[in-house]
Design an enzyme around this catalytic site. Sequence first.
Site, PDB file in Angstrom:
ATOM      1  N   ALA A   1      59.342  42.424  13.230  1.00 22.11           N
ATOM      2  CA  ALA A   1      58.626  41.402  12.471  1.00 22.11           C
ATOM      3  C   ALA A   1      58.930  39.992  12.999  1.00 22.11           C
ATOM      4  CB  ALA A   1      59.017  41.507  10.997  1.00 22.11           C
TER       5      ALA A   1
ATOM      6  N   TYR B   1      60.514  53.223  16.526  1.00 24.20           N
ATOM      7  CA  TYR B   1      59.677  53.820  15.498  1.00 24.20           C
ATOM      8  C   TYR B   1      58.454  54.433  16.122  1.00 24.20           C
ATOM      9  CZ  TYR B   1      56.041  50.104  14.465  1.00 24.20           C
ATOM     10  OH  TYR B   1      54.984  49.233  14.467  1.00 24.20           O
TER      11      TYR B   1
ATOM     12  N   ASN C   1      58.003  40.968   3.257  1.00 26.93           N
ATOM     13  CA  ASN C   1      57.867  42.145   4.130  1.00 26.93           C
ATOM     14  C   ASN C   1      58.562  43.396   3.565  1.00 26.93           C
ATOM     15  OD1 ASN C   1      56.305  42.015   6.419  1.00 26.93           O
ATOM     16  ND2 ASN C   1      57.914  41.176   7.729  1.00 26.93           N
ATOM     17  N   TYR C   2      58.189  43.811   2.381  1.00 21.87           N
ATOM     18  CA  TYR C   2      58.859  44.970   1.764  1.00 21.87           C
ATOM     19  C   TYR C   2      58.555  46.256   2.531  1.00 21.87           C
ATOM     20  CZ  TYR C   2      60.125  48.607  -1.492  1.00 21.87           C
ATOM     21  OH  TYR C   2      60.683  49.726  -2.047  1.00 21.87           O
TER      22      TYR C   2
ATOM     23  N   ARG D   1      46.502  38.468   0.992  1.00 19.02           N
ATOM     24  CA  ARG D   1      45.827  39.515   0.244  1.00 19.02           C
ATOM     25  C   ARG D   1      44.877  40.298   1.139  1.00 19.02           C
ATOM     26  NH1 ARG D   1      42.260  35.247  -3.477  1.00 19.02           N
ATOM     27  NH2 ARG D   1      41.363  34.215  -1.720  1.00 19.02           N
TER      28      ARG D   1
ATOM     29  N   GLY E   1      41.906  37.478   2.503  1.00 17.49           N
ATOM     30  CA  GLY E   1      42.432  36.181   2.928  1.00 17.49           C
ATOM     31  C   GLY E   1      43.777  35.846   2.327  1.00 17.49           C
TER      32      GLY E   1
ATOM     33  N   GLY F   1      50.330  40.867   9.549  1.00 11.17           N
ATOM     34  CA  GLY F   1      51.065  39.930   8.686  1.00 11.17           C
ATOM     35  C   GLY F   1      51.924  38.981   9.521  1.00 11.17           C
ATOM     36  N   ASP F   2      52.576  39.521  10.534  1.00  4.68           N
ATOM     37  CA  ASP F   2      53.424  38.687  11.392  1.00  4.68           C
ATOM     38  C   ASP F   2      52.569  37.692  12.177  1.00  4.68           C
ATOM     39  OD1 ASP F   2      55.514  40.248  10.487  1.00  4.68           O
ATOM     40  OD2 ASP F   2      55.376  41.624  12.184  1.00  4.68           O
TER      41      ASP F   2
END
Length: 317
Positions: free
Chosen positions: A35, A89, A166-167, A228, A232, A258-259
Amino acid sequence: MPELATFGETMLRLSPPGDQPVETAGTFAVHAAGAESNVAVAAQRLGVESTWLSKLPDSPPGRRVLAALRQHGVDPAVVLTEEGRQGTYYLESADPPRGRTVTYDREGAAVRTATAAELPTDLIERADAFHTTGITPALSDTLATTTTDLLELAREADTTTAFDLNYRSKLWSPEAARETVTDLLDRVDLFVVADRDAETVLGLAGSPVETAERLDADYDFETVVVTRGDEGAVAVHDGQTHEQPAIPASDAHPVGTGDAFVGGFLASRLQGGTVPDALAYGTATAALKRTVPGDMAVVTPEAVERALADESGRIER
Ligand SMILES: O=C(O)C(=O)C[C@H](O)[C@H](O)COP(=O)(O)O
């Protein structure tokens, strides 16, 4: 050039071609994936001098991660060690109903023992911003302490602190995340959270605007951003709420979206953009990422500008 420092784990991501299952694939694409280094790469490519602090095994897989970051101009500031391993991963991708599955193999990674004392923290102190995420304190007790120490140290040096919740449910429970993360938030200037994570971890089940305004009221953030997905993002800054629609984008390579958003947002802010500018810039960077294989946003300022100018993603301001 403004400067950004980030801290966290970077894994090697192994993805079978197309929709092949991990169990039977004969070949895998290998990408560096983490991340905080993803954010550093996006920001670096968009005009911010970015460094990534971490700890890696002094081994061919560890050196592969270093090379991957250098390829994008990020200067890794890494402690090399004989102890611990390089985390990986597996990402399996297929159409529904199989969908996308992440399988971590990151226990015992070298980074889990990293302490503030052994890291080149002067790079955080001299940077304009420091970024880390909720993945890092989830990895070990030592890293939870290190995350606190680094945020504290950044704050003392007047470096703007940025934190993305970042859960990751495969790393810890919502309760454990909540306890640790809420403790850190007093040291955060820019808080970014996906609306689903705000609900799962922080129990904020309202609309994204309500969530952002609640967080702004409850904490002392300079800026709070609630993302979201394909709707956006929303930001609250200086008592004002700003909404940014998403830019329609491919669903081909969503991991890292997201990153990319955070990298684009920080790049804009660190180069003098307003919060609405940064929301738009982050959104365009995130949309572009979805067209790029791997975790990293291989973007350029020109491509971001083009995405922003595109009528299909026109921003009403
Ligand atoms: O360390 C982990 O557990 C990770 O999940 C690394 C992820 O590959 C990226 O952080 C992508 O995350 P998004 O940008 O939210 O798609």
